[in-house]
Design a protein around this motif. Structure first.
Motif, PDB file in Angstrom:
ATOM      1  N   PHE A 100     -42.074  86.966-102.039  1.00 52.92           N
ATOM      2  CA  PHE A 100     -41.612  88.322-101.729  1.00 52.92           C
ATOM      3  C   PHE A 100     -41.795  89.236-102.930  1.00 52.92           C
ATOM      4  O   PHE A 100     -42.261  90.375-102.794  1.00 52.92           O
ATOM      5  N   ARG A 101     -41.444  88.758-104.107  1.00 51.59           N
ATOM      6  CA  ARG A 101     -41.580  89.592-105.300  1.00 51.59           C
ATOM      7  C   ARG A 101     -43.048  89.990-105.519  1.00 51.59           C
ATOM      8  O   ARG A 101     -43.341  91.127-105.883  1.00 51.59           O
ATOM      9  N   ALA A 102     -43.965  89.059-105.280  1.00 52.59           N
ATOM     10  CA  ALA A 102     -45.395  89.367-105.427  1.00 52.59           C
ATOM     11  C   ALA A 102     -45.840  90.368-104.361  1.00 52.59           C
ATOM     12  O   ALA A 102     -46.569  91.329-104.661  1.00 52.59           O
ATOM     13  N   VAL A 103     -45.404  90.146-103.123  1.00 46.96           N
ATOM     14  CA  VAL A 103     -45.774  91.058-102.028  1.00 46.96           C
ATOM     15  C   VAL A 103     -45.169  92.434-102.275  1.00 46.96           C
ATOM     16  O   VAL A 103     -45.837  93.463-102.076  1.00 46.96           O
ATOM     17  N   ARG A 104     -43.934  92.470-102.733  1.00 44.60           N
ATOM     18  CA  ARG A 104     -43.252  93.741-103.002  1.00 44.60           C
ATOM     19  C   ARG A 104     -44.038  94.560-104.020  1.00 44.60           C
ATOM     20  O   ARG A 104     -44.226  95.761-103.854  1.00 44.60           O
ATOM     21  N   THR A 105     -44.497  93.916-105.075  1.00 47.84           N
ATOM     22  CA  THR A 105     -45.285  94.608-106.093  1.00 47.84           C
ATOM     23  C   THR A 105     -46.560  95.175-105.485  1.00 47.84           C
ATOM     24  O   THR A 105     -46.933  96.327-105.747  1.00 47.84           O
ATOM     25  N   THR A 106     -47.219  94.392-104.655  1.00 43.95           N
ATOM     26  CA  THR A 106     -48.453  94.847-104.003  1.00 43.95           C
ATOM     27  C   THR A 106     -48.169  96.015-103.070  1.00 43.95           C
ATOM     28  O   THR A 106     -48.894  97.019-103.086  1.00 43.95           O
ATOM     29  N   ILE A 107     -47.126  95.905-102.276  1.00 48.13           N
ATOM     30  CA  ILE A 107     -46.761  96.987-101.346  1.00 48.13           C
ATOM     31  C   ILE A 107     -46.432  98.254-102.140  1.00 48.13           C
ATOM     32  O   ILE A 107     -46.857  99.349-101.780  1.00 48.13           O
ATOM     33  N   THR A 109     -47.491  99.220-105.074  1.00 43.67           N
ATOM     34  CA  THR A 109     -48.661  99.844-105.701  1.00 43.67           C
ATOM     35  C   THR A 109     -49.607 100.452-104.683  1.00 43.67           C
ATOM     36  O   THR A 109     -50.370 101.348-105.026  1.00 43.67           O
ATOM     37  N   ARG A 110     -49.554  99.992-103.442  1.00 44.22           N
ATOM     38  CA  ARG A 110     -50.458 100.516-102.407  1.00 44.22           C
ATOM     39  C   ARG A 110     -49.812 101.570-101.532  1.00 44.22           C
ATOM     40  O   ARG A 110     -50.454 102.119-100.647  1.00 44.22           O
ATOM     41  N   SER A 111     -48.532 101.833-101.725  1.00 50.31           N
ATOM     42  CA  SER A 111     -47.802 102.764-100.859  1.00 50.31           C
ATOM     43  C   SER A 111     -47.476 104.057-101.587  1.00 50.31           C
ATOM     44  O   SER A 111     -47.491 104.116-102.812  1.00 50.31           O
ATOM     45  N   ASP A 112     -47.112 105.040-100.794  1.00 47.44           N
ATOM     46  CA  ASP A 112     -46.504 106.240-101.340  1.00 47.44           C
ATOM     47  C   ASP A 112     -45.132 105.824-101.872  1.00 47.44           C
ATOM     48  O   ASP A 112     -44.360 105.156-101.175  1.00 47.44           O
ATOM     49  N   LEU A 113     -44.817 106.186-103.094  1.00 42.73           N
ATOM     50  CA  LEU A 113     -43.598 105.715-103.739  1.00 42.73           C
ATOM     51  C   LEU A 113     -42.338 106.125-102.977  1.00 42.73           C
ATOM     52  O   LEU A 113     -41.405 105.336-102.830  1.00 42.73           O
ATOM     53  N   ARG A 117     -39.594 103.544-101.389  1.00 40.81           N
ATOM     54  CA  ARG A 117     -38.141 103.617-101.667  1.00 40.81           C
ATOM     55  C   ARG A 117     -37.333 103.736-100.376  1.00 40.81           C
ATOM     56  O   ARG A 117     -36.311 103.083-100.216  1.00 40.81           O
ATOM     57  N   ARG A 118     -37.810 104.594 -99.472  1.00 38.35           N
ATOM     58  CA  ARG A 118     -37.104 104.784 -98.199  1.00 38.35           C
ATOM     59  C   ARG A 118     -37.009 103.474 -97.428  1.00 38.35           C
ATOM     60  O   ARG A 118     -35.958 103.114 -96.922  1.00 38.35           O
ATOM     61  N   ARG A 119     -38.133 102.728 -97.363  1.00 40.14           N
ATOM     62  CA  ARG A 119     -38.127 101.449 -96.640  1.00 40.14           C
ATOM     63  C   ARG A 119     -37.162 100.455 -97.267  1.00 40.14           C
ATOM     64  O   ARG A 119     -36.483  99.722 -96.556  1.00 40.14           O
ATOM     65  N   GLU A 120     -37.086 100.418 -98.578  1.00 34.45           N
ATOM     66  CA  GLU A 120     -36.172  99.492 -99.220  1.00 34.45           C
ATOM     67  C   GLU A 120     -34.725  99.880 -98.967  1.00 34.45           C
ATOM     68  O   GLU A 120     -33.888  99.035 -98.690  1.00 34.45           O
TER      69      GLU A 120
END
Length: 148
Positions: A100-107, A109-113, A117-120
């Motif tokens: 999850f931590r690896a996927v989170r980092t990828t998401i 860097t590829r998303s609008d910040l 934040r809103r999704r989290e």
């Protein structure tokens, strides 16, 4: 273990456990399909791209983390907060948590910040609600905010 997750959770378990074991860069759709006892073609039909699968796994894991806070109503507010964060740390130390931590980092860097934040924030709604209840009771217990 992954079979208990159900629905998109099985995909999340397969992808995140592989990412935690092998590293995200070595995860393939074929490996995910194999872990799920499904074919690559089926996964491509259901989810399309690996990027979509990453997003689904990310959202599912946020839901799982949100559920970790259920049932924290015993003890002082400080004890409850400590218990919550210990539970979260324990989940994040698993193979799936490392994934999850690896996927989170990828998401991230590829998303609008702002969208990230809103999704989290939305994904951890129960945790936010629980903390809100503790804080809402602080006027009756002024030391509560200091404890938290």
């Amino acid at each position: 273990m992954g079979k208990r997750w159900g629905g998109d959770g099985v995909l999340a378990w397969a992808l995140l456990s592989l990412a935690g074991e092998l590293g995200l860069e070595r995860v393939t759709v074929g490996a995910i399909a194999g872990r799920m006892d499904r074919s690559r073609a089926t996964l491509h039909r259901e989810y399309g791209t690996l990027e979509t699968m990453l997003a689904v796994a990310y959202q599912e894991w946020l839901r799982r983390l949100d559920a970790v806070g259920a049932g924290l109503h015993v003890g002082s507010p400080r004890e409850q907060v400590e218990e919550l964060f210990e539970r979260l740390r324990a989940e994040l130390r698993t193979s799936e948590g490392r994934g999850f931590r690896a996927v989170r980092t990828t998401i991230a860097t590829r998303s609008d910040l702002e969208d990230f934040r809103r999704r989290e924030v939305e994904g951890l709604g129960a945790v936010r609600q629980w903390l809100g209840i503790l804080i809402a009771h602080s006027p009756q217990k002024p030391e509560l905010l200091t404890e938290l």
